[in-house]
Design a protein around this motif. Sequence first.
Motif, short mmCIF file in Angstrom:
data_model
loop_
_atom_site.label_atom_id
_atom_site.label_comp_id
_atom_site.label_asym_id
_atom_site.label_seq_id
_atom_site.Cartn_x
_atom_site.Cartn_y
_atom_site.Cartn_z
N PRO A 158 0.78 -1.24 0.00
CA PRO A 158 0.00 0.00 0.00
C PRO A 158 0.81 1.29 0.00
CG PRO A 158 0.07 -0.90 2.21
CD PRO A 158 0.79 -1.89 1.32
N GLY A 159 2.15 1.18 0.01
CA GLY A 159 2.95 2.40 0.06
C GLY A 159 3.17 2.91 1.46
N VAL A 160 3.07 2.02 2.43
CA VAL A 160 3.34 2.36 3.83
C VAL A 160 4.29 1.30 4.37
CG1 VAL A 160 2.39 2.65 6.14
CG2 VAL A 160 1.07 3.38 4.14
N GLU A 161 5.35 1.74 5.04
CA GLU A 161 6.26 0.80 5.67
C GLU A 161 6.50 1.27 7.10
OE1 GLU A 161 10.28 -1.61 4.56
OE2 GLU A 161 10.33 0.55 4.21
N ALA A 162 6.40 0.33 8.05
CA ALA A 162 6.56 0.71 9.45
C ALA A 162 7.42 -0.33 10.17
CB ALA A 162 5.20 0.82 10.14
N ALA A 221 -2.15 2.75 6.49
CA ALA A 221 -2.43 1.61 5.63
C ALA A 221 -3.93 1.45 5.40
CB ALA A 221 -1.85 0.34 6.23
N VAL A 222 -4.71 1.60 6.47
CA VAL A 222 -6.17 1.51 6.33
C VAL A 222 -6.68 2.59 5.37
CG1 VAL A 222 -8.38 1.75 7.52
CG2 VAL A 222 -6.56 0.40 8.55
N ASP A 223 -6.17 3.80 5.52
CA ASP A 223 -6.58 4.88 4.62
C ASP A 223 -6.37 4.49 3.16
OD1 ASP A 223 -7.16 6.39 6.85
OD2 ASP A 223 -5.41 7.71 6.70
N LYS A 224 -5.20 3.95 2.86
CA LYS A 224 -4.88 3.62 1.48
C LYS A 224 -5.69 2.42 0.98
CE LYS A 224 -0.47 5.86 1.04
NZ LYS A 224 0.72 5.95 0.18
N VAL A 225 -5.81 1.39 1.81
CA VAL A 225 -6.57 0.21 1.41
C VAL A 225 -8.04 0.56 1.23
CG1 VAL A 225 -7.33 -2.07 2.14
CG2 VAL A 225 -4.93 -1.41 2.43
N ALA A 226 -8.59 1.38 2.13
CA ALA A 226 -9.99 1.79 2.00
C ALA A 226 -10.21 2.60 0.73
CB ALA A 226 -10.41 2.59 3.23
N ASP A 271 -11.11 1.38 14.46
CA ASP A 271 -11.65 2.74 14.36
C ASP A 271 -11.40 3.31 12.97
OD1 ASP A 271 -12.52 2.65 16.95
OD2 ASP A 271 -11.05 4.06 17.75
N ALA A 272 -10.20 3.08 12.43
CA ALA A 272 -9.88 3.59 11.10
C ALA A 272 -10.73 2.92 10.03
CB ALA A 272 -8.39 3.39 10.81
#
Length: 443
Positions: A158-162, A221-226, A271-272
């Motif tokens: 998703p373009g997020v790495e943590a 990640a939730v923002d991008k997947v959603a 919540d996200a």
Amino acid sequence: MYLHGTSKINDKGHLEIGGKDVTELAAEFGTPLYIVDETLVRQRAREYVEAFKASGLKFQVAYASKAFCVMAMCALAEEENMSLDVVSDGELHTALKAGFPVERIHFHGNNKTPDEINMALDANIGCFVVDNFVELHLLNALAADKGKKVKILLRITPGVEAHTHDYISTGQQDSKFGFDLGNGSAYRAIVEGLKLDNVEILGVHSHIGSQIFEVEGFRMAVDKVAGFAVQIKEELGYTFQVINLGGGFGIRYTNEDKPLPVAEYVKAITDAIITNFTNAGYSLPEIWVEPGRSIVGDAGTTLYTVGTSKDIPGVRKYIAVDGGMTDNPRPALYESKYDAILANRANEPLEETVSVAGKCCESGDMLIWDLELPKVEKDDLLAVFCTGAYNYAMASNYNRIRRPAVVFVKDGQADLVVKRESFQDIVGNDVIPARLQKAAVGK
């Protein structure tokens, strides 16, 4: 000294786990020995399940068996109402032999072989997590050969790495895993998958990192997947039923580590999900996660016997134990840090700083650098904490060292769940060609 789970120091000054004095475990099972605090494993599993129940969302908590895969652990995961994530035919076989419900098995991996796929198809597992276009079409063809239609998730990046405290939102296209969201391959995978007759797309999977101590990466990640889910619904008319957000939840190895309670991670994710999907007018999907390390990591302790020592005045004192990189390769591979105590003299004052070496013929076989302990003596027992994840799973027979036994401890009872390897196990798969057998006669 930080003790996890049921661990405590008893009135003899010995470490006790699950109501069992570890000096007694050493006498019965030998060392090195992996000790698993069953009560703590179950507690961690229930923390996830209860946190998701509180959200009101449909969910599956799938134990990531790559962290520690033995039949007893599969049986425990089933009892705790978890699903199971496997990544190889060996892990799948272990789950099947343990009698794990096949409908709750998810098969991961970036290079599943045709034999592995056929094995999983024959077992009627619940879901494949498809990693690339080659696998997508191979799975469809093999399922067609068997007259089956299989449920899949498409793994996307998703373009997020943590990792730990750090998170970034960039392209992150340089990964061996998944369909990239940023360059359009994830979209094309949905388009192609919807055209295939023998796969059913349940939704998507993403995994953003490991040993994560913050929630912001999960929210991103939730923002991008959603956003991707909404795009697919608007442009292709297809609604995802499942969103899998992977694992990566951190644990405490040393005082430097500050993981969040399980409920905080789960609440941030749920919540996200609720906010993003509700605001978009999108029906709430079922949420899957895949904790591994955070289920078993801090429940594991490895017990060693101290052997030799080497004191270099003004430089360092080494103590050597009867295990090392064969039962814990993580310090050599990742410079991972661990805490440890003398399990048979846990109440004694700290008197010296030592570095703990393994017994392998490698200068890099070091378990812990600069550990404060009481004055160490030969035959002391060293307990290294938080070795439940990726230790037994990554253990090897380097130097032909036999892999240790594993015991589960709970309520004063110790159960052997993996036998210590025998010398016969070491040579069991060896074959001497006929042309060399003469030389081996009588040996």
